[in-house]
Design a protein around this motif. Structure first.
Motif, mmCIF file in Angstrom:
data_model
loop_
_atom_site.group_PDB
_atom_site.id
_atom_site.type_symbol
_atom_site.label_atom_id
_atom_site.label_comp_id
_atom_site.label_asym_id
_atom_site.label_seq_id
_atom_site.Cartn_x
_atom_site.Cartn_y
_atom_site.Cartn_z
ATOM 1 N N PHE A 113 0.846 -1.195 0.000
ATOM 2 C CA PHE A 113 0.000 0.000 0.000
ATOM 3 C C PHE A 113 0.881 1.245 0.000
ATOM 4 C CE2 PHE A 113 -3.224 -2.978 1.268
ATOM 5 C CZ PHE A 113 -4.453 -2.396 0.945
ATOM 6 N N PHE A 114 0.344 2.306 -0.575
ATOM 7 C CA PHE A 114 0.989 3.625 -0.516
ATOM 8 C C PHE A 114 -0.081 4.617 -0.068
ATOM 9 C CE2 PHE A 114 2.404 7.731 -2.020
ATOM 10 C CZ PHE A 114 3.778 7.713 -1.839
ATOM 11 N N PHE A 115 0.011 5.086 1.179
ATOM 12 C CA PHE A 115 -0.964 6.027 1.711
ATOM 13 C C PHE A 115 -0.470 7.440 1.399
ATOM 14 C CE2 PHE A 115 -1.175 2.196 4.390
ATOM 15 C CZ PHE A 115 -2.470 1.803 4.069
ATOM 16 N N LYS A 116 -1.058 8.026 0.378
ATOM 17 C CA LYS A 116 -0.620 9.330 -0.122
ATOM 18 C C LYS A 116 -1.301 10.432 0.684
ATOM 19 C CE LYS A 116 -0.383 12.053 -4.389
ATOM 20 N NZ LYS A 116 -0.779 12.108 -5.830
ATOM 21 N N ILE A 117 -0.533 11.082 1.553
ATOM 22 C CA ILE A 117 -1.079 12.114 2.437
ATOM 23 C C ILE A 117 -0.600 13.470 1.930
ATOM 24 C CG2 ILE A 117 -1.274 12.922 4.804
ATOM 25 C CD1 ILE A 117 -0.444 10.141 5.732
ATOM 26 N N THR A 118 -1.536 14.316 1.509
ATOM 27 C CA THR A 118 -1.203 15.634 0.987
ATOM 28 C C THR A 118 -2.140 16.686 1.570
ATOM 29 O OG1 THR A 118 -2.652 15.328 -0.927
ATOM 30 C CG2 THR A 118 -0.343 14.708 -1.194
ATOM 31 N N ARG A 119 -1.718 17.919 1.454
ATOM 32 C CA ARG A 119 -2.551 19.049 1.847
ATOM 33 C C ARG A 119 -3.436 19.427 0.669
ATOM 34 N NH1 ARG A 119 0.713 23.708 4.559
ATOM 35 N NH2 ARG A 119 1.583 23.931 2.483
ATOM 36 N N GLN A 120 -4.718 19.540 0.893
ATOM 37 C CA GLN A 120 -5.656 19.780 -0.200
ATOM 38 C C GLN A 120 -5.372 21.092 -0.932
ATOM 39 O OE1 GLN A 120 -9.884 20.807 0.595
ATOM 40 N NE2 GLN A 120 -10.367 18.921 -0.509
ATOM 41 N N GLU A 169 -6.440 13.741 1.114
ATOM 42 C CA GLU A 169 -6.236 15.169 0.935
ATOM 43 C C GLU A 169 -6.812 15.880 2.161
ATOM 44 O OE1 GLU A 169 -7.842 16.475 -2.764
ATOM 45 O OE2 GLU A 169 -6.348 15.408 -3.962
ATOM 46 N N LEU A 170 -5.929 16.398 2.985
ATOM 47 C CA LEU A 170 -6.343 16.933 4.276
ATOM 48 C C LEU A 170 -6.544 18.443 4.236
ATOM 49 C CD1 LEU A 170 -3.986 14.909 6.652
ATOM 50 C CD2 LEU A 170 -6.218 14.253 5.694
ATOM 51 N N THR A 171 -7.510 18.909 4.994
ATOM 52 C CA THR A 171 -7.781 20.341 5.113
ATOM 53 C C THR A 171 -7.437 20.808 6.520
ATOM 54 O OG1 THR A 171 -10.088 19.927 5.755
ATOM 55 C CG2 THR A 171 -9.628 20.251 3.411
ATOM 56 N N ARG A 172 -7.047 22.071 6.616
ATOM 57 C CA ARG A 172 -6.693 22.649 7.907
ATOM 58 C C ARG A 172 -7.901 22.685 8.840
ATOM 59 N NH1 ARG A 172 -1.628 22.541 9.779
ATOM 60 N NH2 ARG A 172 -0.118 23.662 8.493
ATOM 61 N N LEU A 173 -7.599 22.747 10.140
ATOM 62 C CA LEU A 173 -8.649 22.881 11.141
ATOM 63 C C LEU A 173 -9.443 24.164 10.915
ATOM 64 C CD1 LEU A 173 -6.580 21.844 14.294
ATOM 65 C CD2 LEU A 173 -8.239 20.436 13.059
ATOM 66 N N LYS A 174 -10.711 24.122 11.263
ATOM 67 C CA LYS A 174 -11.605 25.271 11.092
ATOM 68 C C LYS A 174 -12.087 25.771 12.459
ATOM 69 C CE LYS A 174 -11.549 24.887 6.582
ATOM 70 N NZ LYS A 174 -10.886 25.919 5.731
ATOM 71 N N LYS A 175 -12.734 26.934 12.440
ATOM 72 C CA LYS A 175 -13.265 27.518 13.667
ATOM 73 C C LYS A 175 -14.177 26.525 14.379
ATOM 74 C CE LYS A 175 -15.950 31.485 15.362
ATOM 75 N NZ LYS A 175 -16.626 32.755 14.993
ATOM 76 N N GLY A 176 -13.928 26.341 15.668
ATOM 77 C CA GLY A 176 -14.715 25.405 16.472
ATOM 78 C C GLY A 176 -14.074 24.050 16.629
#
Length: 437
Positions: A207-214, A296-303
């Motif tokens: 497996f190749f778990f491709k972790i990137t910033r969206q 594809e990960l997104t930054r934390l949001k308000k709350g």
């Protein structure tokens, strides 16, 4: 005639002892490459599966940020808990683990695991052990009285061995189910890990778990946890952005949940079938046959509230341990990326008992070492406040305005687990709440 010969031999023995050095050569005198990474290593294994189990034990049961990587010079998988270019910090952390944890044979490896063109050295903490030979480094557990210069640098071609000459690994508790065909060693023998895949012959699918910033597709350093859905149990943790081999869950459905939780980003989960992973939409196989699972990960949001799982503190102290540096710097990066972020740091302890509090000295900037401290007494709430404040102070020192941060101290009022639970250490934590984004 026997008596004179006996005393003559005793005299010769003490004469030879006096000619020997009382400590191993200081590591400062070994002319090590200051640009090379320094790894605090807790074990070495010939089999990848054993390294994985040992890593999971260190992460799950001892709460260390453990990883493993093939050391091509040694042809062994090294399990390490800290990577830093600061050699004294690595030495101090190795000494601390030898005293305060079950990993009493911890050592430091200096050099690249993958680059065979550069020098590589195992540094073993050996206080008052002049009998240590360069061909087979060993270590004493009596490290408590050692100082920073009590160390031994093994030659680059040295390989950890047992008495029979076979390559070995550091032992883990029986609960980790490590293959007993690998013999336990006394001792031996983030920088970005190599993405090269080394197949050790174990069963499983690549497996190749491709972790990137969206936002910009930048690769992120992080791990994924794989859950066997049928048995609701964790199969293991695997490094992202490198090829790994995952064993079958051996369940009726073969269904797995893959959870990617990188600090500073929203948690992401994907579900797939082990037997037919490509049915999961954008999941494909690359040219080498590895199953590529994108996150594809997104930054934390308000709350949002994120727990700083990989920030640890010295006992009774509001001073961070060295392995906390990466996650605190991840928070720093997040705040630098978005100047609109405002956060609240929540401090928590395990229980509400008052006691000793060790704090940084007034003029100190040693956020990750007990080198300049003062000792006092206070409540659990005060300790939790100081621990949250030390993270704020580090961020301020690195350019983040104090006006963007608030502190909330809870003491032991909001535990995750019972204070007597085997997992009670998780109650000691700092959480980051996003107030504005």
């Amino acid at each position: 005639m026997k008596t004179p010969n006996f005393f003559a031999l005793v005299g010769l023995f003490f004469t030879l002892c006096l000619l020997q050095p009382t400590t191993a050569a200081p590591y400062e005198s070994q002319q090590l490459d200051n640009a090379a990474p320094n790894y605090v290593v807790i074990g070495a294994f010939a089999k990848q599966s054993n390294a994985l189990r040992f890593t999971n034990h260190a992460k799950r049961d001892v709460k260390l940020d453990a990883r493993f990587e093939m050391n091509k010079r040694r042809n062994l998988y090294y399990v390490y808990v800290l990577s830093t270019h600061d050699l004294p910090i690595a030495i101090e952390e190795a000494k601390r683990l030898r005293v305060e944890s079950e990993f009493t044979d911890t050592w430091v490896y200096v050099g690249s695991f993958a680059d065979l063109t550069s020098a590589g050295h195992d540094i073993v903490i050996v206080p008052n052990r002049p009998e240590i030979s360069s061909s087979q480094p060993q270590a004493s557990n009596g490290i408590a009285t050692a100082n920073a210069t009590d160390s031994y640098v093994a030659p680059a071609d040295a390989t950890p061995q047992d008495a029979s000459g076979s390559s070995v690994n550091s032992a883990a508790p029986a609960s980790t189910e490590i293959n007993t065909s690998e013999t336990a060693a006394t001792t031996p023998p983030i920088e970005e890990a190599s993405t090269a895949f080394v197949d050790d012959g174990t069963e499983g699918t690549k497996f190749f778990f491709k972790i990137t910033r969206q936002a910009d597709q930048k690769k992120l350093q992080g791990d994924v946890d794989i859950i066997d859905v049928d048995r609701t149990r964790k199969m293991g943790s695997y490094k992202g952005n490198t090829v790994v081999k995952v064993a079958s869950p051996a369940s009726k459905s073969g269904n797995m949940s893959i959870i990617c939780d990188v600090f500073g980003y929203r948690k992401s989960q994907r579900d797939l079938s082990y037997s037919d992973p490509e049915s999961g939409g954008d999941i494909i196989r690359d040219s080498n046959g590895a199953v590529v699972v994108p996150f594809e990960l997104t930054r934390l949001k308000k709350g949002d509230i994120a727990i700083m799982y990989n920030v640890y503190f010295f006992k009774d102290a509001s001073v961070m341990r060295p392995e906390s540096r990466f996650e605190v710097n991840s928070l720093l990066d997040m705040l630098n990326e978005n100047p609109k972020y405002k956060i609240r740091l929540h401090g928590h302890t395990n229980g509400n008992a008052a006691g000793k509090i060790i704090s940084m000295g007034k003029e100190s900037d040693a956020f990750f070492a007990l080198s300049d401290t003062k000792e006092g007494f206070g409540s659990a709430k005060q300790l939790s406040e100081e621990r949250a404040s030390i993270i704020r102070d580090y961020l301020v020192k690195n350019g983040i305005p104090a006006s963007r941060m608030e502190i909330k101290a809870w003491g032991g009022k909001k535990p995750i687990h019972d204070k007597m639970s085997p997992r009670a250490a998780e109650n000691v934590r700092v959480e980051v709440e996003i107030l504005e984004d």
